[in-house]
Motif scaffolding. Structure first.
Motif, PDB file in Angstrom:
ATOM      1  N   GLU A  38      36.308  39.421  37.075  1.00 22.50           N
ATOM      2  CA  GLU A  38      36.902  39.731  36.477  1.00 22.50           C
ATOM      3  C   GLU A  38      38.025  39.858  35.775  1.00 22.50           C
ATOM      4  OE1 GLU A  38      35.975  42.226  33.667  1.00 22.50           O
ATOM      5  OE2 GLU A  38      34.499  42.637  34.726  1.00 22.50           O
ATOM      6  N   ASN A  72      34.284  41.602  31.249  1.00 25.42           N
ATOM      7  CA  ASN A  72      34.570  40.563  31.099  1.00 25.42           C
ATOM      8  C   ASN A  72      34.952  39.462  32.067  1.00 25.42           C
ATOM      9  OD1 ASN A  72      36.351  38.302  29.497  1.00 25.42           O
ATOM     10  ND2 ASN A  72      37.658  39.730  28.694  1.00 25.42           N
ATOM     11  N   HIS A 131      44.843  38.821  33.051  1.00 25.18           N
ATOM     12  CA  HIS A 131      44.693  40.536  32.900  1.00 25.18           C
ATOM     13  C   HIS A 131      43.882  40.348  31.627  1.00 25.18           C
ATOM     14  CE1 HIS A 131      47.671  39.381  29.062  1.00 25.18           C
ATOM     15  NE2 HIS A 131      48.271  39.368  29.665  1.00 25.18           N
ATOM     16  N   ALA A 132      43.017  41.329  30.915  1.00 26.17           N
ATOM     17  CA  ALA A 132      42.357  41.371  30.745  1.00 26.17           C
ATOM     18  C   ALA A 132      42.784  40.725  29.155  1.00 26.17           C
ATOM     19  CB  ALA A 132      41.771  43.169  30.400  1.00 26.17           C
ATOM     20  N   GLU A 133      43.938  40.792  28.821  1.00 26.25           N
ATOM     21  CA  GLU A 133      43.910  41.095  26.625  1.00 26.25           C
ATOM     22  C   GLU A 133      44.401  39.411  26.632  1.00 26.25           C
ATOM     23  OE1 GLU A 133      43.526  43.138  25.291  1.00 26.25           O
ATOM     24  OE2 GLU A 133      43.018  44.714  26.812  1.00 26.25           O
ATOM     25  N   LYS A 144      30.960  38.205  28.048  1.00 29.18           N
ATOM     26  CA  LYS A 144      31.623  39.605  28.352  1.00 29.18           C
ATOM     27  C   LYS A 144      31.092  40.445  26.907  1.00 29.18           C
ATOM     28  CE  LYS A 144      34.857  38.011  24.441  1.00 29.18           C
ATOM     29  NZ  LYS A 144      36.713  38.468  23.831  1.00 29.18           N
ATOM     30  N   HIS A 155      39.302  41.868  33.637  1.00 26.10           N
ATOM     31  CA  HIS A 155      39.596  43.634  34.137  1.00 26.10           C
ATOM     32  C   HIS A 155      40.896  43.597  34.979  1.00 26.10           C
ATOM     33  CE1 HIS A 155      37.147  43.994  31.167  1.00 26.10           C
ATOM     34  NE2 HIS A 155      38.095  44.352  29.781  1.00 26.10           N
TER      35      HIS A 155
END
Length: 269
Positions: free
Chosen positions: A69, A95, A140-142, A45, A71
């Protein structure tokens, strides 16, 4: 380099950080019961948007990977066995999260002929739509590393329990022989009992993605890659001959094909 306690094969994927350290790569282990099938999870990332393209080099390691990915988990792929390095040009922010399966394990888990995607990167949806839905619904991204590991561990434990096809002990024995001999072995002379060279070739093509000879070449390269010796030390002691290379030119040529750089650039002068 990470090493699973339950398997003797430790495939290396070296990573060189950018000078600004805008891209980071890390590997982390799955739960111990999964380490018989999966070498590691990995994450690649950016820490901030890139101002220039980044070329991510994947060296030949004998494995198959799922990656997506974070994101946008709809962007999910499978990378098959390869007998050469692969370079991915990446830009902006990204990421990526991946699952690196030990040799022969992905086809047992997903009922796939590995030869059909050898030397390719294809959409995960075409191979394992249930995994694609799981990634889309749950990631998810977080997410933290522990959250990633927990979700992947749980899904793969269930998948293995329900979908894992039985192993062919002749294949397992042949892979074990190649790994234990660091790729320097003539399987024709040391075939597992009850199998011909033609049968073994078919097994390797289905479960590994290529022939025993090509897999041995990758294992031999991986063993050299784990060396901390300088090119001068390798040349002076001619350790490339012990590793099964005909001569120095053969060693350099094959190393560059599998890595994308010469040994001098990789190990330093």
């Amino acid at each position: 380099m990470m090493k699973s306690n339950s398997h003797i094969y430790t495939p290396v994927q070296p990573f060189v950080k950018q000078p600004e350290e805008a891209v980071v790569y890390r590997e982390f282990l799955p739960d111990l019961p999964l380490q018989e099938y999966i070498y590691c999870y990995w994450q690649l990332k950016t820490t901030r948007p890139l101002t220039a393209p980044f070329h991510y080099r994947v060296v030949a390691d004998g494995c198959m990977d799922i990656f997506f990915e974070l994101h946008d988990p709809r962007q999910s792929f499978v990378m098959g066995f390869s007998d050469a390095y692969t370079s991915f040009p990446l830009e902006g922010s990204f990421n990526y999260v991946g699952i690196r399966f030990l040799p022969g394990m992905f086809p047992r888990l997903f009922r796939l002929n590995a030869a059909e995607i050898s030397k390719q990167v294809i959409s995960l949806e075409d191979v394992a739509p249930a995994v694609t839905r799981f990634l889309q619904d749950c990631f998810h991204a977080e997410m933290s590393e522990q959250q990633l590991k927990s979700l992947l561990d749980g899904f793969l434990r269930d998948h293995i329990a329900q979908k894992m096809s039985p192993a062919d002990n002749r294949l397992l024995e042949a892979v074990d022989l190649i790994v234990r001999h660091s790729g320097v072995i003539s399987l024709e002379k040391e075939l597992p009992p009850g199998i011909s060279s033609r049968q073994l070739r078919r097994l390797f093509e289905f479960y590994i993605g290529d022939t025993p000879k090509v897999f041995s070449k990758v294992v031999r390269f991986q063993k050299i890659l784990q060396s901390t010796h300088s090119p001068e030390h390798i040349r002076r002691n001619k350790s490339y001959l012990d590793a099964g290379y005909y001569d120095q030119a053969h060693f350099i040529r094959e190393f560059k094909t599998l890595y994308g750089l010469t040994p001098a650039k990789v190990f330093g002068k």
